[in-house]
Design a protein around this motif. Structure first.
Motif, PDB file in Angstrom:
ATOM      1  N   TRP A   2       0.819  -1.196   0.000  1.00  0.00           N
ATOM      2  CA  TRP A   2       0.000   0.000   0.000  1.00  0.00           C
ATOM      3  C   TRP A   2       0.859   1.255   0.000  1.00  0.00           C
ATOM      4  N   ALA A   3       2.089   1.165  -0.401  1.00  0.00           N
ATOM      5  CA  ALA A   3       2.964   2.329  -0.483  1.00  0.00           C
ATOM      6  C   ALA A   3       3.954   2.112  -1.608  1.00  0.00           C
ATOM      7  N   MET A  53       4.946   6.324 -13.426  1.00  0.00           N
ATOM      8  CA  MET A  53       4.641   5.001 -13.958  1.00  0.00           C
ATOM      9  C   MET A  53       5.287   4.773 -15.319  1.00  0.00           C
ATOM     10  N   ASP A  54       5.635   5.846 -16.050  1.00  0.00           N
ATOM     11  CA  ASP A  54       6.312   5.693 -17.349  1.00  0.00           C
ATOM     12  C   ASP A  54       7.694   5.075 -17.202  1.00  0.00           C
ATOM     13  N   ASN A  55       8.215   5.061 -15.957  1.00  0.00           N
ATOM     14  CA  ASN A  55       9.510   4.400 -15.723  1.00  0.00           C
ATOM     15  C   ASN A  55       9.405   2.887 -15.898  1.00  0.00           C
ATOM     16  N   TRP A  56       8.164   2.362 -15.867  1.00  0.00           N
ATOM     17  CA  TRP A  56       7.931   0.922 -16.038  1.00  0.00           C
ATOM     18  C   TRP A  56       6.845   0.725 -17.097  1.00  0.00           C
ATOM     19  N   MET A  60       2.552  -4.589 -15.043  1.00  0.00           N
ATOM     20  CA  MET A  60       1.270  -5.285 -15.093  1.00  0.00           C
ATOM     21  C   MET A  60       0.571  -5.116 -13.738  1.00  0.00           C
ATOM     22  N   TRP A  61      -0.553  -4.408 -13.745  1.00  0.00           N
ATOM     23  CA  TRP A  61      -1.267  -4.148 -12.497  1.00  0.00           C
ATOM     24  C   TRP A  61      -1.805  -5.425 -11.873  1.00  0.00           C
ATOM     25  N   ASP A  62      -2.158  -6.414 -12.695  1.00  0.00           N
ATOM     26  CA  ASP A  62      -2.739  -7.630 -12.123  1.00  0.00           C
ATOM     27  C   ASP A  62      -1.731  -8.428 -11.312  1.00  0.00           C
ATOM     28  N   ARG A  80      -2.370   4.632  -6.550  1.00  0.00           N
ATOM     29  CA  ARG A  80      -1.385   4.694  -5.474  1.00  0.00           C
ATOM     30  C   ARG A  80      -0.349   5.800  -5.667  1.00  0.00           C
ATOM     31  N   PRO A  81       0.233   5.971  -6.869  1.00  0.00           N
ATOM     32  CA  PRO A  81       1.218   7.048  -7.029  1.00  0.00           C
ATOM     33  C   PRO A  81       0.655   8.419  -6.697  1.00  0.00           C
TER      34      PRO A  81
END
Length: 332
Positions: A2-3, A53-56, A60-62, A80-81
């Motif tokens: 959660w962080a 998030m563009d760094n990755w 895959m969120w799942d 979260r970000p």
């Protein structure tokens, strides 16, 4: 999870000075200026979260929320970000006048209960399922809280993930409808863990109130070879009894009606099953023949079969120990 990771937090924090330089256009009235500034700040936070998030690009969120997540669970995860960014900014803006409010600091980010947690609390045989799963992954008696708690959370996730999709969906809906609640014992757990880790202290927390609830938990130093222990001795029994009597008296109930709250990170107290071998329980002569009496043989065989049975779950409808059933079939 959660962080954000620590490197991820640093990446975001290093870009915060840009946020502080955001200004409203000149030449407009105060009300418009406030709206304009807040809009610019909101847009900037969204862009920063996207850039993070563009760094990755192949993330895959799942992998985080598991297979077949509900839309609400997926939405919460993907935010979260930006949630971290907003919380960090809020901390900075309030740190001066809220610096002494430890409750606000500790519980600002308390999350709603997860589906797996509600399932564990609402499943009657969960403790047995957890026990078997912990033993399977290498749990042993005497593990420290630091080593044991992650194992408990791991098996909870594993057990929930193998449930039928309909059951997972049911508990997912329950989690979506649940309200955020501050766990009663969390504040004591956080402080106790901090004392053990940072000051190398052992501590004992005893708390209760007129609502017929009480809790006791011990936090032992992680680095001391023989840490101070408060619970478990004869002196402790007297202290605990007096404490619970006080809670009961102030709540106008009997001592046995005082509810024991679960602790912050409870240790497991079950023991590993032990199978006593017949070769040890019985006596033999030089020819290998059993020379134990009939009663000794009966008790040894029953104990062996019952202990063997305890290492496996009974099948549906099986109510009698196979030790007794076997002995009955043999006419012993």
């Amino acid at each position: 999870m959660w962080a954000l990771s620590d490197p991820g937090k640093r990446w975001v924090i290093d870009r915060m000075p840009v946020y502080e330089d955001i200004r409203a256009p000149r030449g407009i009235d105060n009300a418009e200026a406030i709206i304009s500034k807040k809009t610019k700040q909101k847009d900037w936070k969204k862009r920063l979260a996207t850039a993070y998030m563009d760094n990755w690009p192949d993330f895959m969120w799942d992998e985080v929320v598991g297979e077949n997540p509900s839309q609400s669970a997926l939405d919460v995860t993907q935010k979260r970000p930006i949630v971290f960014i907003s919380n960090y900014i809020s901390d900075r803006e309030h740190q001066n006048h809220d610096s002494n409010d430890i409750l606000t600091f500790l519980f600002k980010r308390v999350r709603k209960p997860a589906a797996k947690d509600l399932w564990a609390a609402g499943t009657q045989d969960y403790m047995q399922l957890k026990k078997d799963a912990l033993i399977e992954i290498g749990w042993t008696p005497g593990l420290s809280r630091k080593a044991e708690f992650p194992m408990q959370m791991k098996v909870r996730s594993q057990l929930f993930d193998v449930l039928p999709s309909e059951e997972r969906a049911y508990w997912g809906k329950k989690a979506d409808e649940a309200k955020t609640a501050i766990p009663t014992t969390q504040i004591y757990g956080l402080i106790g863990d901090a004392l053990a880790k940072q000051l190398n202290f052992s501590s004992l927390v005893m708390a209760g109130g007129r609502h017929q609830k009480a809790m006791q938990e011990e936090f032992q130093s992680h680095t001391t070879e023989n840490p101070v222990k408060f619970m478990g001795n004869d002196t402790w029994k007297g202290i605990e009894g007096a404490f619970r009597d006080s809670i009961a008296q102030n709540s106008n109930v009997r001592r046995d009606q005082v509810e024991q709250l679960s602790t912050w990170k409870p240790l497991e107290h079950f023991t590993l099953p032990v199978i006593v071998k017949l070769s040890v329980a019985l006596s033999f002569n030089n020819a290998g023949e059993v020379i134990s009496s009939e009663s000794v043989k009966r008790k040894a065989l029953k104990k062996y079969l019952d202990s063997l049975y305890s290492t496996d779950m009974p099948t549906e409808g099986e109510m009698v120990s196979p030790g007794l059933a076997f002995l009955g079939q043999m006419g012993i």
